[in-house]
Design a protein around this motif. Structure first.
Motif, PDB file in Angstrom:
ATOM      1  N   GLN A  25      71.163  27.049 -37.513  1.00  0.00           N
ATOM      2  CA  GLN A  25      72.058  27.688 -36.550  1.00  0.00           C
ATOM      3  C   GLN A  25      73.494  27.215 -36.767  1.00  0.00           C
ATOM      4  O   GLN A  25      73.735  26.042 -37.036  1.00  0.00           O
ATOM      5  CB  GLN A  25      71.654  27.359 -35.119  1.00  0.00           C
ATOM      6  N   GLU A  26      74.426  28.142 -36.620  1.00  0.00           N
ATOM      7  CA  GLU A  26      75.848  27.825 -36.727  1.00  0.00           C
ATOM      8  C   GLU A  26      76.266  26.975 -35.530  1.00  0.00           C
ATOM      9  O   GLU A  26      75.980  27.315 -34.388  1.00  0.00           O
ATOM     10  CB  GLU A  26      76.651  29.125 -36.740  1.00  0.00           C
ATOM     11  N   ARG A  27      76.942  25.840 -35.782  1.00  0.00           N
ATOM     12  CA  ARG A  27      77.416  24.973 -34.705  1.00  0.00           C
ATOM     13  C   ARG A  27      78.934  24.893 -34.762  1.00  0.00           C
ATOM     14  O   ARG A  27      79.511  24.728 -35.827  1.00  0.00           O
ATOM     15  CB  ARG A  27      76.838  23.555 -34.864  1.00  0.00           C
ATOM     16  N   THR A  28      79.565  25.000 -33.599  1.00  0.00           N
ATOM     17  CA  THR A  28      81.024  24.957 -33.538  1.00  0.00           C
ATOM     18  C   THR A  28      81.555  23.731 -32.801  1.00  0.00           C
ATOM     19  O   THR A  28      82.759  23.525 -32.765  1.00  0.00           O
ATOM     20  CB  THR A  28      81.567  26.218 -32.835  1.00  0.00           C
ATOM     21  N   ASN A  29      80.681  22.923 -32.223  1.00  0.00           N
ATOM     22  CA  ASN A  29      81.130  21.772 -31.433  1.00  0.00           C
ATOM     23  C   ASN A  29      80.842  20.440 -32.122  1.00  0.00           C
ATOM     24  O   ASN A  29      80.698  19.423 -31.467  1.00  0.00           O
ATOM     25  CB  ASN A  29      80.489  21.801 -30.048  1.00  0.00           C
ATOM     26  N   VAL A  30      80.786  20.412 -33.436  1.00  0.00           N
ATOM     27  CA  VAL A  30      80.456  19.199 -34.183  1.00  0.00           C
ATOM     28  C   VAL A  30      81.697  18.331 -34.340  1.00  0.00           C
ATOM     29  O   VAL A  30      82.738  18.790 -34.802  1.00  0.00           O
ATOM     30  CB  VAL A  30      79.870  19.561 -35.566  1.00  0.00           C
ATOM     31  N   GLU A  31      81.598  17.073 -33.935  1.00  0.00           N
ATOM     32  CA  GLU A  31      82.692  16.114 -34.061  1.00  0.00           C
ATOM     33  C   GLU A  31      82.582  15.323 -35.365  1.00  0.00           C
ATOM     34  O   GLU A  31      83.590  14.910 -35.926  1.00  0.00           O
ATOM     35  CB  GLU A  31      82.671  15.126 -32.882  1.00  0.00           C
ATOM     36  N   GLU A  32      81.364  15.081 -35.848  1.00  0.00           N
ATOM     37  CA  GLU A  32      81.138  14.293 -37.054  1.00  0.00           C
ATOM     38  C   GLU A  32      79.775  14.668 -37.614  1.00  0.00           C
ATOM     39  O   GLU A  32      78.877  15.053 -36.861  1.00  0.00           O
ATOM     40  CB  GLU A  32      81.173  12.806 -36.705  1.00  0.00           C
ATOM     41  N   TYR A  33      79.615  14.569 -38.938  1.00  0.00           N
ATOM     42  CA  TYR A  33      78.305  14.833 -39.537  1.00  0.00           C
ATOM     43  C   TYR A  33      78.039  13.856 -40.671  1.00  0.00           C
ATOM     44  O   TYR A  33      78.959  13.258 -41.228  1.00  0.00           O
ATOM     45  CB  TYR A  33      78.207  16.271 -40.055  1.00  0.00           C
ATOM     46  N   CYS A  34      76.761  13.691 -41.019  1.00  0.00           N
ATOM     47  CA  CYS A  34      76.331  12.905 -42.161  1.00  0.00           C
ATOM     48  C   CYS A  34      75.152  13.638 -42.799  1.00  0.00           C
ATOM     49  O   CYS A  34      74.105  13.795 -42.167  1.00  0.00           O
ATOM     50  CB  CYS A  34      75.946  11.495 -41.761  1.00  0.00           C
ATOM     51  N   ILE A  35      75.323  14.076 -44.045  1.00  0.00           N
ATOM     52  CA  ILE A  35      74.282  14.842 -44.724  1.00  0.00           C
ATOM     53  C   ILE A  35      73.109  13.950 -45.112  1.00  0.00           C
ATOM     54  O   ILE A  35      71.951  14.287 -44.867  1.00  0.00           O
ATOM     55  CB  ILE A  35      74.851  15.532 -45.978  1.00  0.00           C
ATOM     56  N   SER A  36      73.381  12.785 -45.728  1.00  0.00           N
ATOM     57  CA  SER A  36      72.314  11.934 -46.244  1.00  0.00           C
ATOM     58  C   SER A  36      71.418  11.377 -45.145  1.00  0.00           C
ATOM     59  O   SER A  36      70.212  11.229 -45.341  1.00  0.00           O
ATOM     60  CB  SER A  36      72.898  10.787 -47.069  1.00  0.00           C
ATOM     61  N   GLU A  37      71.990  11.072 -43.980  1.00  0.00           N
ATOM     62  CA  GLU A  37      71.191  10.549 -42.870  1.00  0.00           C
ATOM     63  C   GLU A  37      70.660  11.668 -41.985  1.00  0.00           C
ATOM     64  O   GLU A  37      69.810  11.428 -41.125  1.00  0.00           O
ATOM     65  CB  GLU A  37      72.017   9.560 -42.048  1.00  0.00           C
ATOM     66  N   GLY A  38      71.170  12.897 -42.138  1.00  0.00           N
ATOM     67  CA  GLY A  38      70.667  14.052 -41.411  1.00  0.00           C
ATOM     68  C   GLY A  38      70.979  14.045 -39.922  1.00  0.00           C
ATOM     69  O   GLY A  38      70.092  14.202 -39.098  1.00  0.00           O
ATOM     70  N   TRP A  39      72.257  13.897 -39.561  1.00  0.00           N
ATOM     71  CA  TRP A  39      72.639  13.944 -38.149  1.00  0.00           C
ATOM     72  C   TRP A  39      74.030  14.538 -37.974  1.00  0.00           C
ATOM     73  O   TRP A  39      74.821  14.586 -38.898  1.00  0.00           O
ATOM     74  CB  TRP A  39      72.569  12.576 -37.477  1.00  0.00           C
ATOM     75  N   ILE A  40      74.281  14.992 -36.751  1.00  0.00           N
ATOM     76  CA  ILE A  40      75.612  15.428 -36.334  1.00  0.00           C
ATOM     77  C   ILE A  40      75.916  14.786 -34.988  1.00  0.00           C
ATOM     78  O   ILE A  40      74.999  14.382 -34.270  1.00  0.00           O
ATOM     79  CB  ILE A  40      75.724  16.966 -36.214  1.00  0.00           C
ATOM     80  N   ARG A  41      77.185  14.676 -34.671  1.00  0.00           N
ATOM     81  CA  ARG A  41      77.622  14.249 -33.337  1.00  0.00           C
ATOM     82  C   ARG A  41      78.288  15.444 -32.693  1.00  0.00           C
ATOM     83  O   ARG A  41      79.224  16.022 -33.244  1.00  0.00           O
ATOM     84  CB  ARG A  41      78.614  13.098 -33.414  1.00  0.00           C
ATOM     85  N   CYS A  42      77.799  15.815 -31.510  1.00  0.00           N
ATOM     86  CA  CYS A  42      78.312  16.975 -30.775  1.00  0.00           C
ATOM     87  C   CYS A  42      78.974  16.530 -29.494  1.00  0.00           C
ATOM     88  O   CYS A  42      78.526  15.586 -28.845  1.00  0.00           O
ATOM     89  CB  CYS A  42      77.171  17.915 -30.401  1.00  0.00           C
ATOM     90  N   ALA A  43      80.015  17.242 -29.113  1.00  0.00           N
ATOM     91  CA  ALA A  43      80.658  16.996 -27.824  1.00  0.00           C
ATOM     92  C   ALA A  43      79.710  17.408 -26.711  1.00  0.00           C
ATOM     93  O   ALA A  43      79.020  18.416 -26.804  1.00  0.00           O
ATOM     94  CB  ALA A  43      81.956  17.779 -27.736  1.00  0.00           C
ATOM     95  N   VAL A  44      79.669  16.595 -25.662  1.00  0.00           N
ATOM     96  CA  VAL A  44      78.793  16.860 -24.515  1.00  0.00           C
ATOM     97  C   VAL A  44      79.662  17.230 -23.326  1.00  0.00           C
ATOM     98  O   VAL A  44      80.287  16.367 -22.715  1.00  0.00           O
ATOM     99  CB  VAL A  44      77.938  15.618 -24.184  1.00  0.00           C
ATOM    100  N   GLY A  45      79.734  18.501 -23.020  1.00  0.00           N
ATOM    101  CA  GLY A  45      80.523  18.958 -21.875  1.00  0.00           C
ATOM    102  C   GLY A  45      82.001  18.665 -22.063  1.00  0.00           C
ATOM    103  O   GLY A  45      82.520  18.628 -23.168  1.00  0.00           O
TER     104      GLY A  45
END
Length: 84
Positions: free
Chosen positions: A34-54
């Motif tokens: 799914q396309e995400r527009t609220n991503v603050e940071e990502y890491c491909i190798s560890e498989g995570w994103i940080r999203c803004a919460v509210g």
């Protein structure tokens, strides 16, 4: 400039993973299909994103974030538009 994105990228200018030149070009994220527009940071190798919460902010004025695990697929916005 190369067409490869770094393993980790952050929007926060104080982060060591911040790259203003890449962000000016435009980076999009597909997370778990799914396309995400609220991503603050990502890491491909560890498989995570940080999203803004509210709209909540921490004591330094940065958005509160939540770490979510899954498949991360970053891309340049200008190259995706040319593919369609």
């Amino acid at each position: 400039m190369t067409d490869t994105l770094p393993d980790r990228l952050s929007l926060n200018p104080r982060s060591p993973f911040h790259d203003a030149a890449l962000l000016e070009r435009g980076v999009g994220i597909v997370f778990n299909g799914q396309e995400r527009t609220n991503v603050e940071e990502y890491c491909i190798s560890e498989g995570w994103i940080r999203c803004a919460v509210g709209k909540a902010l921490d004591r330094h004025g940065n958005p509160m974030t939540m770490k979510v695990n899954g498949k991360v697929e970053p891309y340049f916005l200008d190259t995706k538009a040319g593919d369609n």
